[in-house]
Design a protein around this motif. Sequence first.
Motif, PDB file in Angstrom:
ATOM      1  N   ASP A 183       0.828  -1.224   0.000  1.00 38.77           N
ATOM      2  CA  ASP A 183       0.000   0.000   0.000  1.00 38.77           C
ATOM      3  C   ASP A 183       0.867   1.281   0.000  1.00 38.77           C
ATOM      4  OD1 ASP A 183       1.032  -0.430   2.450  1.00 38.77           O
ATOM      5  OD2 ASP A 183      -0.760   0.149   3.574  1.00 38.77           O
ATOM      6  N   ALA A 184       1.945   1.248  -0.749  1.00 41.11           N
ATOM      7  CA  ALA A 184       2.858   2.400  -0.766  1.00 41.11           C
ATOM      8  C   ALA A 184       2.423   3.443  -1.799  1.00 41.11           C
ATOM      9  CB  ALA A 184       4.258   1.918  -1.099  1.00 41.11           C
ATOM     10  N   LYS A 185       2.668   4.700  -1.440  1.00 43.44           N
ATOM     11  CA  LYS A 185       2.356   5.796  -2.367  1.00 43.44           C
ATOM     12  C   LYS A 185       3.671   6.352  -2.913  1.00 43.44           C
ATOM     13  CE  LYS A 185       0.403  10.353  -2.125  1.00 43.44           C
ATOM     14  NZ  LYS A 185       0.869  11.358  -1.252  1.00 43.44           N
ATOM     15  N   SER A 186       3.744   6.452  -4.228  1.00 46.34           N
ATOM     16  CA  SER A 186       5.001   6.908  -4.827  1.00 46.34           C
ATOM     17  C   SER A 186       5.192   8.416  -4.679  1.00 46.34           C
ATOM     18  CB  SER A 186       5.031   6.531  -6.306  1.00 46.34           C
ATOM     19  OG  SER A 186       6.237   7.003  -6.870  1.00 46.34           O
ATOM     20  N   LEU A 204       9.024   6.086  -1.563  1.00 44.77           N
ATOM     21  CA  LEU A 204       7.667   5.660  -1.211  1.00 44.77           C
ATOM     22  C   LEU A 204       7.273   6.155   0.167  1.00 44.77           C
ATOM     23  CD1 LEU A 204       7.902   1.885  -2.191  1.00 44.77           C
ATOM     24  CD2 LEU A 204       6.901   3.710  -3.574  1.00 44.77           C
ATOM     25  N   ARG A 205       6.019   6.525   0.265  1.00 43.20           N
ATOM     26  CA  ARG A 205       5.446   6.859   1.574  1.00 43.20           C
ATOM     27  C   ARG A 205       4.549   5.680   1.915  1.00 43.20           C
ATOM     28  NH1 ARG A 205       5.131   8.437   5.962  1.00 43.20           N
ATOM     29  NH2 ARG A 205       3.795  10.043   6.829  1.00 43.20           N
ATOM     30  N   CYS A 206       4.782   5.051   3.041  1.00 41.37           N
ATOM     31  CA  CYS A 206       4.027   3.850   3.382  1.00 41.37           C
ATOM     32  C   CYS A 206       3.715   3.901   4.869  1.00 41.37           C
ATOM     33  CB  CYS A 206       4.858   2.632   3.016  1.00 41.37           C
ATOM     34  SG  CYS A 206       3.999   1.098   3.228  1.00 41.37           S
ATOM     35  N   THR A 239       7.828  16.474  -4.383  1.00 37.87           N
ATOM     36  CA  THR A 239       6.804  15.890  -3.507  1.00 37.87           C
ATOM     37  C   THR A 239       7.255  15.845  -2.049  1.00 37.87           C
ATOM     38  OG1 THR A 239       7.727  13.784  -4.178  1.00 37.87           O
ATOM     39  CG2 THR A 239       5.642  14.402  -5.193  1.00 37.87           C
ATOM     40  N   THR A 243       5.447  16.567   1.642  1.00 37.06           N
ATOM     41  CA  THR A 243       5.358  15.461   2.588  1.00 37.06           C
ATOM     42  C   THR A 243       5.887  15.857   3.965  1.00 37.06           C
ATOM     43  OG1 THR A 243       5.723  13.963   0.745  1.00 37.06           O
ATOM     44  CG2 THR A 243       5.986  13.028   2.928  1.00 37.06           C
TER      45      THR A 243
END
Length: 248
Positions: A183-186, A204-206, A239, A243
């Motif tokens: 479920d990682a967001k690039s 990745l943000r996870c 990004t 973040t």
Amino acid sequence: MWEGLGYYTRARNLHHTALTCKGVLPKNPEELGGLKGIGKSTAHAICSFAYQQALPILDANVKRVLCRYFALSVKDDKVLWEKAWKLLHVKHPYEHNQAMMDIGAMICTPKNPNCSVCPLEFTCKGKNAPENYPKAVQKAKVPTKKRFALVVLQEGKLGLIQRTQRLLHGLWGFVQLDEKPSDAKSLGKVTHTYSHFKLELEALRCESLHVNVDGWFTCKEIEQLALSTVDKKILALPTMMRTVAPTS
Ligand code: SF4
């Protein structure tokens, strides 16, 4: 202090050798060659430049000059050492070695050697077709590795590890994985080329994944850390600005 310069092993070897020798280098090539980071050619260079000993050197530039001068198609170290000894000016080893390095760096260059101004031109066996000596070897293509960097946050601070493996030893950076978590967001991709491979790293943000890190840092604190270039590229992703909290 060495951050971003590369050749990290060289820096560690230099430091280790400086401590081992307590600031005074040995004077014979065998002892010098036994020190970390000092090979045969470097040992000879130290002995001839610092102690005026009659020893030849054989770095990459000198190898090319010798191959061309003796018209050798194959770069064989054993043969090249013999040739280097044969050519050495024993009364002026310092000047000889310096001249060989200078010719290699400025005249007998890999592309477009300038034979017309070369002091070796008169007796050089390879001057009519220098590009044939040594014969070009097809270089293996460097492989590309795809990996994933985890951007983990805790109260506006980024979680980083300090690397312990040989590559980038001691430098701080993001945790890297070989597999992409589900479920990682690039946050974007960066690339970096090392001597033996090219790295494609996706940040990745996870949030659901528990990640062990060595420390938590604000962006300001990270500026004080020794960070590898690829991790700096991740921090510079647009990004990342969104973040990480702007106040951190
Ligand atoms: S004459 Fe030409 S090929 Fe020979 S050593 Fe000099 S630059 Fe190199």
